[in-house]
Design a protein around this motif. Structure first.
Motif, short mmCIF file in Angstrom:
data_model
loop_
_atom_site.label_atom_id
_atom_site.label_comp_id
_atom_site.label_asym_id
_atom_site.label_seq_id
_atom_site.Cartn_x
_atom_site.Cartn_y
_atom_site.Cartn_z
N LEU A 99 0.85 -1.20 0.00
CA LEU A 99 0.00 0.00 0.00
C LEU A 99 0.88 1.25 0.00
O LEU A 99 0.61 2.22 -0.71
N GLU A 100 1.95 1.19 0.79
CA GLU A 100 2.85 2.34 0.85
C GLU A 100 3.61 2.52 -0.45
O GLU A 100 3.73 3.63 -0.96
N VAL A 101 4.12 1.43 -0.99
CA VAL A 101 4.88 1.49 -2.24
C VAL A 101 4.00 2.08 -3.34
O VAL A 101 4.40 2.97 -4.09
N TRP A 102 2.76 1.62 -3.38
CA TRP A 102 1.84 2.05 -4.44
C TRP A 102 1.41 3.51 -4.24
O TRP A 102 1.44 4.32 -5.16
N ALA A 103 1.05 3.86 -2.99
CA ALA A 103 0.55 5.21 -2.74
C ALA A 103 1.63 6.25 -3.00
O ALA A 103 1.35 7.36 -3.42
N ALA A 104 2.89 5.87 -2.73
CA ALA A 104 3.98 6.84 -2.89
C ALA A 104 4.46 6.91 -4.33
O ALA A 104 5.21 7.81 -4.69
N GLY A 105 4.04 5.98 -5.15
CA GLY A 105 4.64 5.86 -6.47
C GLY A 105 3.88 6.57 -7.56
O GLY A 105 2.87 7.24 -7.32
N VAL A 106 4.37 6.41 -8.75
CA VAL A 106 3.73 7.02 -9.91
C VAL A 106 2.75 6.03 -10.53
O VAL A 106 2.26 6.22 -11.63
N HIS A 107 2.48 4.96 -9.75
CA HIS A 107 1.72 3.85 -10.33
C HIS A 107 0.22 4.00 -10.12
O HIS A 107 -0.52 3.08 -10.39
N ARG A 108 -0.19 5.16 -9.62
CA ARG A 108 -1.61 5.31 -9.33
C ARG A 108 -2.35 5.95 -10.49
O ARG A 108 -2.03 7.05 -10.90
N ASP A 109 -3.29 5.26 -11.03
CA ASP A 109 -4.11 5.80 -12.11
C ASP A 109 -5.52 5.27 -11.89
O ASP A 109 -5.79 4.10 -12.12
N PRO A 110 -6.44 6.13 -11.38
CA PRO A 110 -7.77 5.64 -11.02
C PRO A 110 -8.47 4.89 -12.15
O PRO A 110 -9.17 3.91 -11.91
N ASP A 111 -8.24 5.31 -13.41
CA ASP A 111 -8.92 4.63 -14.52
C ASP A 111 -8.42 3.21 -14.68
O ASP A 111 -9.13 2.33 -15.13
N ASP A 112 -7.15 3.01 -14.29
CA ASP A 112 -6.54 1.70 -14.44
C ASP A 112 -6.86 0.81 -13.24
O ASP A 112 -6.76 -0.41 -13.32
N ALA A 113 -7.28 1.43 -12.13
CA ALA A 113 -7.41 0.68 -10.88
C ALA A 113 -8.69 -0.14 -10.82
O ALA A 113 -8.72 -1.23 -10.27
N SER A 114 -9.78 0.40 -11.37
CA SER A 114 -11.06 -0.26 -11.16
C SER A 114 -11.04 -1.65 -11.78
O SER A 114 -10.49 -1.85 -12.86
N ASP A 115 -11.64 -2.58 -11.10
CA ASP A 115 -11.71 -3.98 -11.55
C ASP A 115 -10.35 -4.66 -11.59
O ASP A 115 -10.24 -5.78 -12.04
N ARG A 116 -9.30 -3.98 -11.14
CA ARG A 116 -7.98 -4.60 -11.20
C ARG A 116 -7.32 -4.65 -9.83
O ARG A 116 -6.62 -5.60 -9.51
N LEU A 117 -7.55 -3.62 -9.01
CA LEU A 117 -6.82 -3.53 -7.75
C LEU A 117 -7.72 -3.74 -6.54
O LEU A 117 -8.83 -3.19 -6.47
N LEU A 118 -7.24 -4.54 -5.62
CA LEU A 118 -7.92 -4.76 -4.33
C LEU A 118 -6.95 -4.33 -3.24
O LEU A 118 -5.90 -4.96 -3.06
N LEU A 119 -7.28 -3.24 -2.53
CA LEU A 119 -6.44 -2.76 -1.43
C LEU A 119 -6.97 -3.35 -0.13
O LEU A 119 -8.18 -3.36 0.08
N THR A 120 -6.07 -3.84 0.74
CA THR A 120 -6.55 -4.52 1.96
C THR A 120 -5.95 -3.90 3.22
O THR A 120 -5.25 -4.58 3.98
N PRO A 121 -6.25 -2.63 3.50
CA PRO A 121 -5.71 -2.00 4.71
C PRO A 121 -6.51 -2.36 5.95
O PRO A 121 -7.68 -2.71 5.86
N HIS A 122 -5.88 -2.26 7.14
CA HIS A 122 -6.65 -2.16 8.38
C HIS A 122 -6.87 -0.68 8.65
O HIS A 122 -6.42 0.18 7.86
N ALA A 123 -7.55 -0.35 9.75
CA ALA A 123 -7.97 1.05 9.95
C ALA A 123 -6.79 2.02 9.97
O ALA A 123 -6.84 3.09 9.37
N GLY A 124 -5.70 1.63 10.64
CA GLY A 124 -4.52 2.51 10.72
C GLY A 124 -3.92 2.73 9.34
O GLY A 124 -3.53 3.84 8.98
N GLU A 125 -3.81 1.64 8.57
CA GLU A 125 -3.25 1.77 7.22
C GLU A 125 -4.15 2.60 6.32
O GLU A 125 -3.66 3.35 5.46
N LEU A 126 -5.46 2.48 6.50
CA LEU A 126 -6.37 3.28 5.67
C LEU A 126 -6.21 4.77 6.01
O LEU A 126 -6.21 5.62 5.12
N ALA A 127 -6.05 5.07 7.32
CA ALA A 127 -5.85 6.47 7.71
C ALA A 127 -4.57 7.01 7.05
O ALA A 127 -4.58 8.12 6.49
N SER A 128 -3.48 6.24 7.07
CA SER A 128 -2.23 6.69 6.42
C SER A 128 -2.43 6.87 4.92
O SER A 128 -1.96 7.85 4.34
#
Ligand SMILES: NC(=O)C1=CN([C@@H]2O[C@H](COP(=O)(O)OP(=O)(O)OC[C@H]3O[C@@H](n4cnc5c(N)ncnc54)[C@H](OP(=O)(O)O)[C@@H]3O)[C@@H](O)[C@H]2O)[C@@H](O)CC1
Ligand SMILES: [K+]
Length: 508
Positions: free
Chosen positions: A349-378
């Motif tokens: 989650l950290e590697v992805w959030a900090a990177g250039v790899h985030r593209d909302p159009d590309d994420a749907s139907d492809r990415l499943l993020l699995t944070p707990h509450a603390g990780e979601l807050a970060s």
């Protein structure tokens, strides 16, 4: 007083507006007097459930003491008419009226039936509160669909004085909750059973309000509510989603999962995450990690293939430390670049959030993020929405949905109730797990199970929800295997019981 919790039924949960619209449409087509007929059906359902709960808690019905908490609206009307039915079964009924007005016909009927009626002052006097101290059963009819979140006096004091020894049955919803958001903004009823009328409401599936509802019984009033975006999968729902190998299937066609997990500091996370995937029935698992973790994985699971290769999906990040001096972050970035379905857990989650790899159009139907509450807050902080862990815990659905909207990904928020939410608000709420599942490494097993489903071609929303169900059920089976009414479990016990949980879901 806690009643035995059995497996809850599959439910779809609806907004107040949707239920009101469906109710209005149904009533428009009925002859005069029918609205009262709906209330009579509702009251019968409440009384039957309350009598059963009373017998379960005290061993009998006649001669027991029931207190009705009665608000000014139809929710109070339901409680009064339920009181009429309980009187007929010999229950001593006291109605405590929390407002100047109460449902007139219900009030008249409960008086005729021989109930005691007290209009409670604000704040309540000692005499007003006295019946609660002796109550075996409390029926909560303070507010339902028409309630604003939180309660005001004298309802607040009444709720505060419900004795822990009484069995509490809420009519429609536990009073005081925010019915649509599932938040708990102030004092509220803590029910053992909630009899919800016509259709389940969102607060019954959304934490933290869902924890105030106890066991939920949905009573059909015969009107149609359109399909709801928020649902809880049951065993049959999971079974229908689970990829079962066709006769003659080979390991490649069943789905190969690639996994980047573990680090020198956390080799055990790699073992647990691979256990989850292997036990969930992945066709083949390729593991990528440091040498020590690879040795640990292969010794636990000789069937795992070490090193990257052709895969159908990736499970990334469990036990990965993005700051460690290893190749794991680079492996995660490379997997993300593949365009394949990816589960992102913990370090990923950290590697992805900090990177250039985030593209909302590309994420749907492809990415499943699995944070707990603390990780979601970060994660929300990284996305420009600073939040504390406590904010997420107060309104978990809202925050999971915000993250899904901002990222375009499907978000699985881990907790005692696990929520899986897509950007367009489609959501699943799974609460099968015993409290014993709050143990180190449980999240790693979940990542493996959900990753196996992604590799099997299941879309992220369904993969997250089905994995949460299987994970929770496996934890229950593991806990029961400990003996008695259920004992402590380790994450590896959960992984060991995943095949039995899947078999339950697939049972006809
Ligand atoms: N759906 C169906 O088909 C059927 C529905 N049925 C039943 O009807 C229920 C809905 O009834 P409803 O619309 O009369 O509203 P309801 O929830 O009783 O509350 C409204 C009253 O509460 C008060 N109030 C509000 N907030 C408050 C607060 N925080 N703290 C304290 N008081 C507060 C508010 O008073 P006010 O503040 O305006 O003075 C208002 O008078 C539904 O939940 C189900 O049980 C069944 O009979 C079968 C058919
Ligand atoms: K209520």
């Amino acid at each position: 007083m806690q009643l035995e919790q059995d497996r809850r039924p599959a439910v779809a949960a609806h907004s107040v507006a949707a239920v009101r619209a469906a109710e209005g449409a149904a009533l428009a087509g009925l002859p005069p007097g029918a609205p009262d007929a709906l209330m009579q059906q509702a009251a019968t359902a409440v009384a039957v459930t309350a009598a059963r709960a009373l017998r379960e808690a005290t061993g009998g019905i006649a001669g027991r003491a029931a207190v009705l908490l009665v608000g000014s609206g139809d929710n109070g009307g339901d409680a009064l008419w339920a009181g009429v039915r309980l009187r007929r079964r010999g229950v001593a009924v006291t109605a405590l009226l929390s407002a100047d007005t109460a449902h007139p016909a219900g009030l008249a009927a409960v008086r005729v039936a021989g109930a005691r009626v007290l209009r409670v002052s604000s704040p309540p006097s000692a005499t007003d509160l006295a019946p609660l101290a002796a109550a075996d059963l409390v029926i909560d009819g303070l507010v339902g669909l028409g309630g604003r979140p939180g309660l005001r006096e004298p309802a607040t004091s009444l709720v505060d004085r419900i004795p822990a020894s009484a069995v509490v049955v809420a009519v429609d919803v536990p009073s005081g909750v925010d019915v649509d958001s599932g938040a708990l903004p102030g004092p509220h009823v803590q029910a053992d059973v909630t009899v919800t009328l016509g259709a389940a409401k969102r607060c019954l599936l959304l934490p933290p309000a869902s924890t105030a509802a106890g066991r939920v019984e949905v009573f059909d009033l015969g009107f149609d509510v359109p399909p709801a975006p928020l649902r809880r999968l049951d065993a049959a729902g999971v079974g229908a989603l689970w990829p079962v190998p066709a006769p003659g299937a080979d390991k490649y066609r069943r789905g190969v999962l690639g996994m980047v997990a573990g680090s020198a500091g956390y080799p055990g996370a790699a073992v647990l995450a691979t256990s989850g995937a292997v036990r969930a029935g992945v066709g083949m698992l390729r593991y990528v990690g440091p040498d020590d973790a690879t040795r640990a994985v292969r010794s636990a699971h000789p069937e795992v293939v070490a090193g990257a290769g052709r895969v159908q999906a990736w499970a990334l990040g469990s036990g990965v430390n993005p700051d460690a001096d290893d190749d794991q972050p680079a492996a995660i970035r490379s997997a993300l670049d593949s365009g394949l379905p990816c589960l992102l857990d913990a370090g990923a989650l950290e590697v992805w959030a900090a990177g250039v790899h985030r593209d909302p159009d590309d994420a749907s139907d492809r990415l499943l993020l699995t944070p707990h509450a603390g990780e979601l807050a970060s994660l929300l902080g990284t996305l420009g929405l600073p939040r504390e862990r406590a904010d997420v815990e107060e309104r978990p659905f809202e925050h999971a949905h915000a993250a899904a909207e901002l990222t375009g990904a499907c978000v699985l928020l881990k907790g005692a109730t696990t929520l899986v939410v897509t950007p367009d608000g489609e959501a699943r709420s799974q609460a099968e797990a015993p409290a014993w599942l709050a143990t180190a490494g449980a999240g790693d097993v979940l990542a493996g199970v959900a990753g196996a489903l992604l590799a099997g071609g299941v879309r992220p929303l369904d993969a997250g929800a089905a994995a949460a169900w299987v994970h929770g059920r496996a934890a229950t089976l593991a806990s029961r295997a400990a003996g008695g009414g259920g004992g402590p479990i380790a994450a590896s016990d959960v992984a060991a019981h995943v095949p039995a949980a899947v078999a339950e879901a697939l049972a006809p």
